[in-house]
Design an enzyme around this catalytic site. Sequence first.
Site, PDB file in Angstrom:
ATOM      1  CE  LYS A  31      35.744  53.590  55.938  1.00 56.51           C
ATOM      2  NZ  LYS A  31      34.392  53.324  55.791  1.00 56.51           N
ATOM      3  CE  LYS A  64      28.896  60.513  66.019  1.00 58.68           C
ATOM      4  NZ  LYS A  64      30.006  60.883  66.970  1.00 58.68           N
ATOM      5  CB  ILE A  77      28.632  53.475  63.116  1.00 56.49           C
ATOM      6  CG1 ILE A  77      28.529  54.313  61.685  1.00 56.49           C
ATOM      7  CG2 ILE A  77      26.899  52.931  63.258  1.00 56.49           C
ATOM      8  CD1 ILE A  77      27.419  55.625  61.842  1.00 56.49           C
ATOM      9  CD  GLU A  84      31.390  46.662  51.442  1.00 53.44           C
ATOM     10  OE1 GLU A  84      31.844  45.673  50.774  1.00 53.44           O
ATOM     11  OE2 GLU A  84      32.251  47.594  51.988  1.00 53.44           O
ATOM     12  CG  ASN A 129      33.592  46.518  47.284  1.00 56.65           C
ATOM     13  OD1 ASN A 129      34.690  47.563  47.467  1.00 56.65           O
ATOM     14  ND2 ASN A 129      33.117  45.795  48.162  1.00 56.65           N
ATOM     15  NE  ARG A 163      36.602  44.170  45.129  1.00 54.51           N
ATOM     16  CZ  ARG A 163      36.002  43.520  45.955  1.00 54.51           C
ATOM     17  NH1 ARG A 163      35.466  42.426  46.038  1.00 54.51           N
ATOM     18  NH2 ARG A 163      36.232  44.084  47.301  1.00 54.51           N
ATOM     19  NE  ARG A 169      35.008  36.082  52.833  1.00 51.95           N
ATOM     20  CZ  ARG A 169      35.404  37.321  52.629  1.00 51.95           C
ATOM     21  NH1 ARG A 169      36.584  37.543  52.463  1.00 51.95           N
ATOM     22  NH2 ARG A 169      34.564  38.236  51.726  1.00 51.95           N
TER      23      ARG A 169
HETATM   24  P1  ADP Z   1      37.393  48.260  53.235  1.00 52.81           P
HETATM   25  O1  ADP Z   1      37.319  48.609  51.979  1.00 52.81           O
HETATM   26  O2  ADP Z   1      38.874  48.444  53.955  1.00 52.81           O
HETATM   27  O3  ADP Z   1      36.979  46.896  53.667  1.00 52.81           O
HETATM   28  P2  ADP Z   1      35.003  49.479  54.293  1.00 52.81           P
HETATM   29  O4  ADP Z   1      34.509  50.801  54.024  1.00 52.81           O
HETATM   30  O5  ADP Z   1      34.396  48.475  53.434  1.00 52.81           O
HETATM   31  O6  ADP Z   1      36.528  49.166  54.193  1.00 52.81           O
HETATM   32  O7  ADP Z   1      34.946  49.139  55.840  1.00 52.81           O
HETATM   33  C1  ADP Z   1      35.118  47.538  56.369  1.00 52.81           C
HETATM   34  C2  ADP Z   1      34.494  47.566  57.654  1.00 52.81           C
HETATM   35  O8  ADP Z   1      34.984  48.346  58.665  1.00 52.81           O
HETATM   36  C3  ADP Z   1      33.088  47.780  57.851  1.00 52.81           C
HETATM   37  O9  ADP Z   1      32.388  46.518  57.446  1.00 52.81           O
HETATM   38  C4  ADP Z   1      32.732  47.974  59.267  1.00 52.81           C
HETATM   39  O10 ADP Z   1      32.767  46.741  60.100  1.00 52.81           O
HETATM   40  C5  ADP Z   1      34.170  49.035  59.683  1.00 52.81           C
HETATM   41  N1  ADP Z   1      33.673  50.412  59.319  1.00 52.81           N
HETATM   42  C6  ADP Z   1      33.926  51.007  58.277  1.00 52.81           C
HETATM   43  N2  ADP Z   1      33.526  52.359  58.380  1.00 52.81           N
HETATM   44  C7  ADP Z   1      32.730  52.312  59.643  1.00 52.81           C
HETATM   45  C8  ADP Z   1      32.196  53.453  60.488  1.00 52.81           C
HETATM   46  N3  ADP Z   1      32.112  54.482  59.848  1.00 52.81           N
HETATM   47  N4  ADP Z   1      31.831  52.951  61.706  1.00 52.81           N
HETATM   48  C9  ADP Z   1      32.048  51.719  62.376  1.00 52.81           C
HETATM   49  N5  ADP Z   1      32.734  50.785  61.463  1.00 52.81           N
HETATM   50  C10 ADP Z   1      32.912  50.901  60.238  1.00 52.81           C
END
Ligand code: ADP
Length: 451
Positions: A158, A201, A203, A275, A290, A292, A338
Amino acid sequence: MFKKILIANRGEIALRILRCCKELKIQTLLIYSRADRRSLPVMLADESLCIGPESAVDSYLQQDLIIEIALKTGCDAIHPGYGFLSENSEFAFKCERAGLTFIGPSPSIIALMGDKQAARELVKRHGIPLVPGSEGVLSCAEEAKAVAQKIGYPVLIKASAGGGGKGMRAAYGPKELEVAYRQAVQEAEKAFGCGDVYLEKLITDPRHIEIQLAADKYGNVIHLGERNCSIQKYHQKLLEEAPAFGLSDALCSEMAETAVRAAKACGYDSVGTVEFLVDRDDHFYFIEMNTRIQVEHPVTESICGLDLIRLQIRSAAGKKLPLTQEQVLFRGHAIECRINAKSPGKITMLHFPQGLGVRIESSLYEGDEVSPFYDSMIAKIIVTGESRRQAVYRMRSALAELVIEGVSTNLSEMLLLLYRPDFVLGGYDTSFWEKNELFLKEAQLSASKGS
Ligand code: ADP
């Protein structure tokens, strides 16, 4: 309270902020790009000013120009909405230095929590559960492999500056991880100008549950309940509901208390969202905060009867939260869909649904142009019912009533989604789209053939 707010955004959120300012008797100045010169917010703002051509980089992201305009026109605050400059700490600092209030948390909090990896480290120190992963930013693919080896595959790379699902890549083994690492760095560099990535990891089939918070500059933090945002397409949310159906009250309260703790840990002083991912065994993990207002804030407003933009503006103006945690009362169930445009074009016909429990947030009008330059979301349909079942029925009728002609949209997919058994039962997770995609696509195809 502020006298005049510069709104540095467009579309439905600009309109939402404008309406709130009218209620608060605050003057508004809207900046807009050439593409938006005939938009509804431009027509409804007290004053409006074109600041540049279509591309966001030359208009909505022109930090110095926006500040200069705010100063010249006598604004005392800037509302960034969501997207664009809303989580840009550099811009928030610039506003502060110019003597303008950035409507959001203090700039140092944006800087801290906007960096996902830094936020992870902070909340970890406060005992908040995190998805297992790397300790800091990864320096190379080899390091990623070593961490993955330790925590076990599958893993997710990420971006520290991430948002909108960009810079995110899954890997199920070391070979794939090498490629994923490179791709994520490249994508993050391109999207955010920063190639820092970390590893978590993956999930399996989690639920995305987030907690809405409201805070002020005096250390008061309250939560306004949770939202289930697990219906996503390529990590982009499509439908959100509040409260989260199928999770125990005990789990939801624990998440809410944890979110309040995370906010207190960083001295949070505005509205914001924490989140979490919830795994199959109901363990929850912090993923990000977040700092905002979020797209899906209306579902929370619908069940607690509060105006989140109003709370955000008040906090920024230094007012105390007008209520305590005990005074927050929830009622009913709300769902938001949406509606996204799949092509640009002119709206030749438009009919928005109406009736009890239906709320529309959109700046669209008949004859309006959907431009290709910005986010594709053109409307939010929000319904509220006494129960989830009633809300689902209301959303079905609302979407069946909605007519948008001139551009293609995701309307039929959204309508079909509301009939899928896993949605109706309410226990769905983030794999919903993947599991239902084939059906939704085929059904959409036959619907368009039939029409
Ligand atoms: P962004 O800020 O780009 O939206 P997020 O960290 O909020 O990224 O994650 C967006 C989505 O990606 C989550 O709602 C979930 O569906 C998926 N996700 C993020 N991290 C994980 C993880 N460690 N394992 C499984 N799914 C994940």
